[in-house]
Write a protein that holds these residues in place. Structure first.
Motif, PDB file in Angstrom:
ATOM      1  N   GLY A  13       0.803  -1.217   0.000  1.00 23.82           N
ATOM      2  CA  GLY A  13       0.000   0.000   0.000  1.00 23.82           C
ATOM      3  C   GLY A  13       0.835   1.265   0.000  1.00 23.82           C
ATOM      4  O   GLY A  13       2.070   1.233  -0.047  1.00 23.82           O
ATOM      5  N   THR A  14       0.139   2.394   0.072  1.00 22.07           N
ATOM      6  CA  THR A  14       0.779   3.706  -0.028  1.00 22.07           C
ATOM      7  C   THR A  14       0.114   4.681   0.929  1.00 22.07           C
ATOM      8  O   THR A  14      -1.102   4.603   1.158  1.00 22.07           O
ATOM      9  CB  THR A  14       0.669   4.256  -1.470  1.00 22.07           C
ATOM     10  OG1 THR A  14       1.270   3.333  -2.382  1.00 22.07           O
ATOM     11  CG2 THR A  14       1.358   5.603  -1.606  1.00 22.07           C
ATOM     12  N   VAL A  15       0.902   5.604   1.467  1.00 21.82           N
ATOM     13  CA  VAL A  15       0.338   6.703   2.255  1.00 21.82           C
ATOM     14  C   VAL A  15       0.961   8.006   1.767  1.00 21.82           C
ATOM     15  O   VAL A  15       2.178   8.118   1.616  1.00 21.82           O
ATOM     16  CB  VAL A  15       0.566   6.514   3.774  1.00 21.82           C
ATOM     17  CG1 VAL A  15       2.036   6.388   4.104  1.00 21.82           C
ATOM     18  CG2 VAL A  15      -0.058   7.672   4.544  1.00 21.82           C
ATOM     19  N   PHE A  16       0.103   8.980   1.469  1.00 19.25           N
ATOM     20  CA  PHE A  16       0.531  10.337   1.133  1.00 19.25           C
ATOM     21  C   PHE A  16       0.308  11.208   2.365  1.00 19.25           C
ATOM     22  O   PHE A  16      -0.784  11.198   2.952  1.00 19.25           O
ATOM     23  CB  PHE A  16      -0.273  10.889  -0.043  1.00 19.25           C
ATOM     24  CG  PHE A  16       0.144  10.370  -1.380  1.00 19.25           C
ATOM     25  CD1 PHE A  16       1.021  11.080  -2.184  1.00 19.25           C
ATOM     26  CD2 PHE A  16      -0.345   9.160  -1.848  1.00 19.25           C
ATOM     27  CE1 PHE A  16       1.404  10.598  -3.418  1.00 19.25           C
ATOM     28  CE2 PHE A  16       0.022   8.669  -3.084  1.00 19.25           C
ATOM     29  CZ  PHE A  16       0.911   9.396  -3.871  1.00 19.25           C
ATOM     30  N   LEU A  17       1.321  11.977   2.730  1.00 12.07           N
ATOM     31  CA  LEU A  17       1.237  12.891   3.872  1.00 12.07           C
ATOM     32  C   LEU A  17       1.457  14.312   3.353  1.00 12.07           C
ATOM     33  O   LEU A  17       2.533  14.640   2.844  1.00 12.07           O
ATOM     34  CB  LEU A  17       2.297  12.550   4.919  1.00 12.07           C
ATOM     35  CG  LEU A  17       2.213  11.130   5.505  1.00 12.07           C
ATOM     36  CD1 LEU A  17       3.457  10.823   6.330  1.00 12.07           C
ATOM     37  CD2 LEU A  17       0.957  10.970   6.358  1.00 12.07           C
ATOM     38  N   VAL A  18       0.422  15.133   3.452  1.00  9.29           N
ATOM     39  CA  VAL A  18       0.494  16.522   2.998  1.00  9.29           C
ATOM     40  C   VAL A  18       0.619  17.420   4.217  1.00  9.29           C
ATOM     41  O   VAL A  18      -0.194  17.325   5.152  1.00  9.29           O
ATOM     42  CB  VAL A  18      -0.752  16.900   2.178  1.00  9.29           C
ATOM     43  CG1 VAL A  18      -0.709  18.376   1.794  1.00  9.29           C
ATOM     44  CG2 VAL A  18      -0.858  16.032   0.936  1.00  9.29           C
ATOM     45  N   TYR A  19       1.630  18.288   4.222  1.00  6.17           N
ATOM     46  CA  TYR A  19       1.856  19.196   5.347  1.00  6.17           C
ATOM     47  C   TYR A  19       1.602  20.635   4.911  1.00  6.17           C
ATOM     48  O   TYR A  19       2.206  21.118   3.944  1.00  6.17           O
ATOM     49  CB  TYR A  19       3.293  19.056   5.862  1.00  6.17           C
ATOM     50  CG  TYR A  19       3.584  17.689   6.442  1.00  6.17           C
ATOM     51  CD1 TYR A  19       3.135  17.348   7.707  1.00  6.17           C
ATOM     52  CD2 TYR A  19       4.282  16.736   5.709  1.00  6.17           C
ATOM     53  CE1 TYR A  19       3.385  16.090   8.245  1.00  6.17           C
ATOM     54  CE2 TYR A  19       4.534  15.468   6.232  1.00  6.17           C
ATOM     55  CZ  TYR A  19       4.077  15.165   7.502  1.00  6.17           C
ATOM     56  OH  TYR A  19       4.327  13.909   8.024  1.00  6.17           O
ATOM     57  N   LEU A  20       0.702  21.316   5.631  1.00  6.36           N
ATOM     58  CA  LEU A  20       0.399  22.724   5.372  1.00  6.36           C
ATOM     59  C   LEU A  20       0.650  23.519   6.650  1.00  6.36           C
ATOM     60  O   LEU A  20       0.228  23.099   7.734  1.00  6.36           O
ATOM     61  CB  LEU A  20      -1.059  22.896   4.935  1.00  6.36           C
ATOM     62  CG  LEU A  20      -1.455  22.231   3.611  1.00  6.36           C
ATOM     63  CD1 LEU A  20      -2.958  22.350   3.394  1.00  6.36           C
ATOM     64  CD2 LEU A  20      -0.687  22.847   2.449  1.00  6.36           C
ATOM     65  N   PRO A  21       1.313  24.679   6.552  1.00  3.46           N
ATOM     66  CA  PRO A  21       1.611  25.464   7.751  1.00  3.46           C
ATOM     67  C   PRO A  21       0.327  25.917   8.462  1.00  3.46           C
ATOM     68  O   PRO A  21      -0.611  26.387   7.823  1.00  3.46           O
ATOM     69  CB  PRO A  21       2.394  26.665   7.212  1.00  3.46           C
ATOM     70  CG  PRO A  21       2.863  26.248   5.861  1.00  3.46           C
ATOM     71  CD  PRO A  21       1.855  25.291   5.338  1.00  3.46           C
ATOM     72  N   VAL A  22       0.304  25.752   9.765  1.00  2.00           N
ATOM     73  CA  VAL A  22      -0.841  26.176  10.579  1.00  2.00           C
ATOM     74  C   VAL A  22      -0.628  27.620  11.013  1.00  2.00           C
ATOM     75  O   VAL A  22       0.476  28.022  11.377  1.00  2.00           O
ATOM     76  CB  VAL A  22      -1.000  25.255  11.809  1.00  2.00           C
ATOM     77  CG1 VAL A  22      -2.034  25.808  12.770  1.00  2.00           C
ATOM     78  CG2 VAL A  22      -1.393  23.855  11.351  1.00  2.00           C
TER      79      VAL A  22
END
Length: 533
Positions: free
Chosen positions: A368-377
Motif C-alpha cells: 500500500g501507499t500513504v501520502f502525507l500533505v503538510y500545510l503550515p498552521v
C-alpha cells in the motif's frame, strides 16, 4: 608485357593485400560498428567499434561462423534481416533497439562480392531527440486540449449555472413556504442537496479547466476535508471501505479552499484506483503536528513549526522506489494508456508548494501507499465567517427600487420572486438595450442595478458602464457562472461593483443587495467571506 610496379619506389601502387590491410586499419577509426560476412557466414572482418558493441575480441571471431559465435548479440531482428539480404542480394536498412547496450542502431546490410557487409550506426541521440520532440508535441496537444476544455467549460457554465440558479432558487423559496410538518419538505431538501452537489462539481471543473487564480485566506481545514469526502462518496465504489479520522479542529491555514479540496479528491481517487479490482480500505486523517527540527519530505523540506498533516492511506498495490521518485513529474503515469494523464499528482504538488507546504510519500510494492500533505498552521484569529452571516448583518428590503437584467426567462422569474419576497420593488428586463434606454430616458427609478454578465449584444459589465454615465453612483451587482480575473479586475476599477456567482443567488443575492444599497460598508462586506470590492 605489362610493366610491373614496385611496391616500394616512388609512385608505386600498393599490393591488393596491403590495400585490404590499409582499408581495415582505416575502418578501425570509424565509430560505427562494421562486420564483413562471407557467403558461408564465416566472419571475415570486424572493426574495433564492433568489438566494443559485441563485447568480443577480434581474434575470437575472425574465421568463425556468425551463427555459432554471435547468435542474437546484435539484436533479434538483425538475424532475419541479414539472412534476407544475403539470400536476396538486396540491401536491407532498418532500426533496432539493443536492450543489452541500451542503444538504438540503424543497421545497413549491403551484399558485396565477398558476401555481406553490415554497418551498425549508433542513432541513440537522434532517437532521443525524436522522442523528445514527439513528447513535446503530445504535451502541446494536451495543453491545447486543456485550453479548449477551459473555453468550452466557460460557455457551458453560463447555461448550466442558469439552470442551477433556477433549481436552487425555487427549491429554497419552496422550503421557506412549506410548513415544518409538510411531507414535501424532504423532497425539496433532496432537490436542494442535489443542486448544491452539482454546483460544487461544476465549480471544480471550471477551476481545473480555467486555472483559477489563488485567493488565499484563513480557513479551518477540517470542514474543507469533510466537504471533499462528501463529494468523494458519490464516486467511490461500494467495494472500497472508507474510514475517516479528523482531529484537527485547531488546524487553520491560509489556503484556497477549492484547491485544498482538489488535493483531497485527487489523492483519494488515486488511492482507490490503486486497489486490486477496486476492493480495499481507504483511510483519510487530519491532525496537527509539531516539527522541532527541519523535516525532509519527498517534495521539499518543512521548517520547524506546527503543521496540519493530511494523510491518505490505501492498501493497494504499492509502488517501487523508482516509481515514487517520478510520481510528481508532469504526464508520468503508471495507468494504462487512455486511463490517466499523469497530471493529477503534478497538480497536487503545485498546489501544496504554492501554499508553502510539502508532501511525503511512503510506499512499498504489495504494502500500500500513504501520502502525507503538510500545510503550515496559522492563528485562527480573523478566520473568515461563513457566507450565511450575511443574513445576520443585513436588514431586509424596504421597497428600494431594484432593476434586474437577465436574458434567461427562467432565472429572471426566479430572481424577481426572490427580490420581491425580500421586500424590494423590482423591475426586470430580458434585454439590456431596453433597460439602458429606460434608464437614460428616466422612465424607471433605479437605486440598485443587478445584471447577468453573459448576455447577447451587451454584457453585464458593458451595461454597468453605460448606466454609470447616467447614474454615476448607482451600486451594481453582476451575476455570472464563472468569476474570471478579468471581470474581477474590471469591477475593482469601477468601484461599487460586486461580482456574485449566479448559482448562489438564492443564498446571497438578497442580503448582498442590502449591503449594496448601503454602499457596501467595508466592515460588513468583508465579514461575509466574499471577494472585496
Amino acid at each position: 608485357m605489362p610493366r610491373q610496379h614496385s611496391s616500394h619506389g616512388p609512385g608505386a601502387t600498393a599490393a591488393p593485400e596491403e590495400g585490404v590491410a590499409l582499408a581495415g586499419a582505416a575502418l578501425d577509426y570509424v565509430t560505427d560498428a562494421v562486420i564483413l560476412l562471407r557467403h558461408d557466414w564465416a566472419i571475415e572482418f570486424v572493426n574495433v567499434a564492433f568489438e566494443r558493441a559485441s563485447g568480443r575480441q577480434r581474434e575470437a571471431l575472425i574465421g568463425r561462423n556468425y551463427w555459432t559465435s554471435l547468435p542474437g548479440v546484435m539484436g533479434e531482428r538483425f538475424d532475419a534481416e541479414a539472412r534476407a539480404a544475403m539470400q536476396l542480394r538486396t540491401a536491407h536498412i532498418y532500426e533496432e533497439f539493443n536492450a543489452r547496450l541500451s542503444k538504438w542502431f540503424e543497421c545497413r546490410a549491403f551484399p558485396c562480392e565477398q558476401g555481406l557487409v553490415v554497418l551498425f550506426i549508433d542513432v541513440t541521440t537522434r532517437k532521443a531527440d525524436e522522442l523528445t520532440r514527439v513528447d513535446l508535441e503530445e504535451k502541446l496537444v494536451r495543453i491545447q486540449r486543456m485550453e479548449s476544455l477551459g473555453t468550452l467549460a466557460g460557455g457551458v457554465a453560463h447555461d448550466f449555472n442558469n439552470i442551477l440558479a433556477a433549481i436552487l432558487g425555487h427549491a429554497g423559496m419552496m422550503l421557506d413556504e412549506l410548513p415544518p410538518g409538510s411531507p414535501l419538505r424532504s423532497h425539496m431538501e433532496q432537490i436542494k442537496r442535489a443542486g448544491d452537489r452539482a454546483r460544487e462539481i461544476v465549480q471544480r471543473i471550471l477551476a481545473y479547466a480555467r486555472g483559477s487564480g489563488h485567493e488565499l485566506s484563513k480557513h479551518r481545514l477540517r470542514p474543507l476535508v469533510e466537504d471533499s469526502l462528501g463529494l468523494l462518496r458519490s464516486t467511490l465504489p461500494a467495494s472500497v471501505r472508507l474510514t475517516v479520522d479528523l482531529h484537527g479542529n485547531d488546524c487553520v491555514a491560509t489556503v484556497d479552499p477549492a484547491e485544498v479540496q482538489q488535493v483531497v479528491l485527487n489523492l483519494c481517487t488515486n488511492a482507490w484506483q490503486a486497489m486490486p479490482g477496486g476492493h480495499g480500505h481507504l483511510h483519510v486523517g487530519l491532525r496537527a503536528v509539531q516539527f522541532d527540527a527541519p523535516h525532509a519530505c519527498a517534495i521539499g523540506r518543512v521548517a520547524p513549526t506546527r503543521y496540519a498533516e493530511l494523510s491518505v492511506r490505501d492498501d493497494g498495490h504499492g509502488m517501487a522506489p523508482e516509481v515514487v521518485e517520478r510520481l510528481f513529474e508532469p504526464f508520468f503515469t503508471t495507468k494504462p494508456r487512455g486511463q490517466g494523464t499523469g497530471l493529477g499528482l503534478h497538480i497536487v504538488n503545485g498546489i501544496v508548494h504554492a501554499h508553502g507546504g510539502a508532501i511525503d510519500v511512503r510506499s512499498e510494492p504489495g504494502a500500500g501507499t500513504v501520502f502525507l500533505v503538510y500545510l503550515p498552521v496559522v492563528s485562527d484569529e480573523a478566520a473568515p465567517l461563513d457566507t450565511s452571516t450575511l443574513a445576520k448583518v443585513a436588514d431586509p428590503g424596504e421597497g428600494e427600487h431594484v432593476v434586474y437584467v437577465d436574458d434567461d426567462p427562467i432565472v429572471l422569474m426566479m430572481v424577481e420572486a426572490l427580490l420581491k419576497k425580500a421586500g424590494y420593488d423590482v423591475r426586470t428586463y430580458a434585454e439590456p438595450g431596453a433597460c439602458l434606454e429606460d434608464i437614460e430616458q428616466g422612465r424607471v427609478p433605479v437605486q440598485l442595478l443587478i445584471t447577468d454578465f453573459n448576455m447577447p449584444g451587451m454584457n453585464g459589465l458593458e451595461l454597468a458602464v453605460a448606466v454609470r454615465e447616467t447614474l454615476p453612483r448607482v451600486p451594481v451587482i453582476i451575476t455570472t457562472g464563472y468569476i474570471g480575473d478579468e471581470l474581477s479586475d474590471a469591477a475593482d476599477r469601477m468601484g461599487g461593483v460586486a461580482v456574485l456567482q449566479k448559482e448562489r443567488s438564492f443564498e446571497e443575492l438578497a442580503e448582498l443587495a442590502a449591503l449594496a444599497l448601503r454602499g457596501f460598508p467595508e466592515s460588513r462586506f468583508l465579514d461575509t467571506g466574499l471577494s472585496p470590492l
